[in-house]
Design an enzyme around this catalytic site. Sequence first.
Site, PDB file in Angstrom:
ATOM      1  N   THR A 188       0.833  -1.198   0.000  1.00 29.11           N
ATOM      2  CA  THR A 188       0.000   0.000   0.000  1.00 29.11           C
ATOM      3  C   THR A 188       0.867   1.247   0.000  1.00 29.11           C
ATOM      4  OG1 THR A 188      -1.677  -1.100   1.281  1.00 29.11           O
ATOM      5  CG2 THR A 188      -1.617   1.290   1.471  1.00 29.11           C
ATOM      6  N   GLY A 240       0.676  -2.990   5.632  1.00 30.80           N
ATOM      7  CA  GLY A 240       0.765  -4.327   6.199  1.00 30.80           C
ATOM      8  C   GLY A 240      -0.609  -4.930   6.416  1.00 30.80           C
ATOM      9  N   GLY A 242      -3.911  -5.297   7.377  1.00 26.12           N
ATOM     10  CA  GLY A 242      -4.852  -4.308   7.873  1.00 26.12           C
ATOM     11  C   GLY A 242      -5.633  -4.747   9.092  1.00 26.12           C
TER      12      GLY A 242
HETATM   13  N1  ASP Z   1      -2.932  -2.430   4.653  1.00 28.07           N
HETATM   14  C1  ASP Z   1      -3.444  -3.028   3.442  1.00 28.07           C
HETATM   15  C2  ASP Z   1      -4.679  -3.800   3.762  1.00 28.07           C
HETATM   16  O1  ASP Z   1      -4.697  -4.500   4.754  1.00 28.07           O
HETATM   17  C3  ASP Z   1      -2.512  -3.933   2.751  1.00 28.07           C
HETATM   18  C4  ASP Z   1      -1.176  -3.401   2.449  1.00 28.07           C
HETATM   19  O2  ASP Z   1      -0.636  -2.550   3.164  1.00 28.07           O
HETATM   20  O3  ASP Z   1      -0.606  -3.858   1.450  1.00 28.07           O
HETATM   21  O4  ASP Z   1      -5.595  -3.758   2.972  1.00 28.07           O
END
Ligand code: ASP
Length: 326
Positions: A188, A240, A242
């Site tokens: 993300t 990370g 979520g």
């Molecule tokens: N935080 C995002 C989620 O859980 C995933 C990511 O950071 O890649 O949707």
Amino acid sequence: MNRRDFIDKSSLLFPSMLVSPKIIGDLDVKKIKTGNKRISSPYVISTWNVPEANLIAGESLDKNMNAIDAAIRGVAYEEANIKNTTVGNGGSPDRDGNVTLDACVMDENGNCGSVLAVENIVHVAALAKDVMEKTPHVILAGKGARKFALDQGYKPENLLSPESKIDWLDWLEKGNYNPKINVENHDTIGMLCRDKAGNLSGACTTSGLAYKMQGRVGDSPIIGSGLFIDNEVGGAVATGLGEEVIKTVGSFLIVELMRNGLNPQEACEKAINRIISKHKGKPNFQVAYIATNKNGEIGAYSIHNDFSYTFYKNQTNQNIKSKSVF
Ligand code: ASP
């Protein structure tokens, strides 16, 4: 793009116009008015190795763009980047093959906007700002968010790239219907900007977990979890798994820890340790935070050691390895 590969800042060219004119905006129109305020050095900090996006935001701030517009303009690069399978166009789909995007933005006045599980719209951070500015609401989800986007003139697009489709079909064969959750799977883009007026704003945008259940929404569009800004204190953004960030309202926690006197590094470490304390042994997932405070200090911390962040200040764009628990 292999995002773990360090790209030397000196080799960066200003990226081609992957970003739609609507997002690029007009720098002259968007100039901040600093009035009699002291002009401070603008800077940008983003999750992961995102040199182009960070540079776009940084150069926009140098040209007097305000923090919220610079953040949206920066992350729009990754939203349009079809090779990035974790954000925007080309993002990995859910287990049923739908690419659904989540995003939020927050400005220096505490205004915020958010969109959840949106299909067919690339620039969802800009859409979140439109929700913030053009509706009486903070969050629009799913079909309603898509309809609002179309009403605002966003063009519908098929976001499932041929490459992401091949990977998804491959996963369907082998995946045993477990969404992919591992340390390689979180990229993300979260971005914090401080403009020349000294104001902080941020944006966070993602396609979420690859092969998630249909309708799953992570932390990224949840104000306080994926992103939080308090212009009197500082800002934080997460990447990370979520589900773990939401359980501890991670970004809000970091800002409140800074309000209570911790610097950004200490606050990020405390928030990661809060997550770790709820698990026995070494977690098999990644969470990472970046943060900044009103004094211009920055911090970053992650569970596993593969996290890096990108920092732009004074025409220098650097990818920096984060400290981590393991
Ligand atoms: N935080 C995002 C989620 O859980 C995933 C990511 O950071 O890649 O949707």
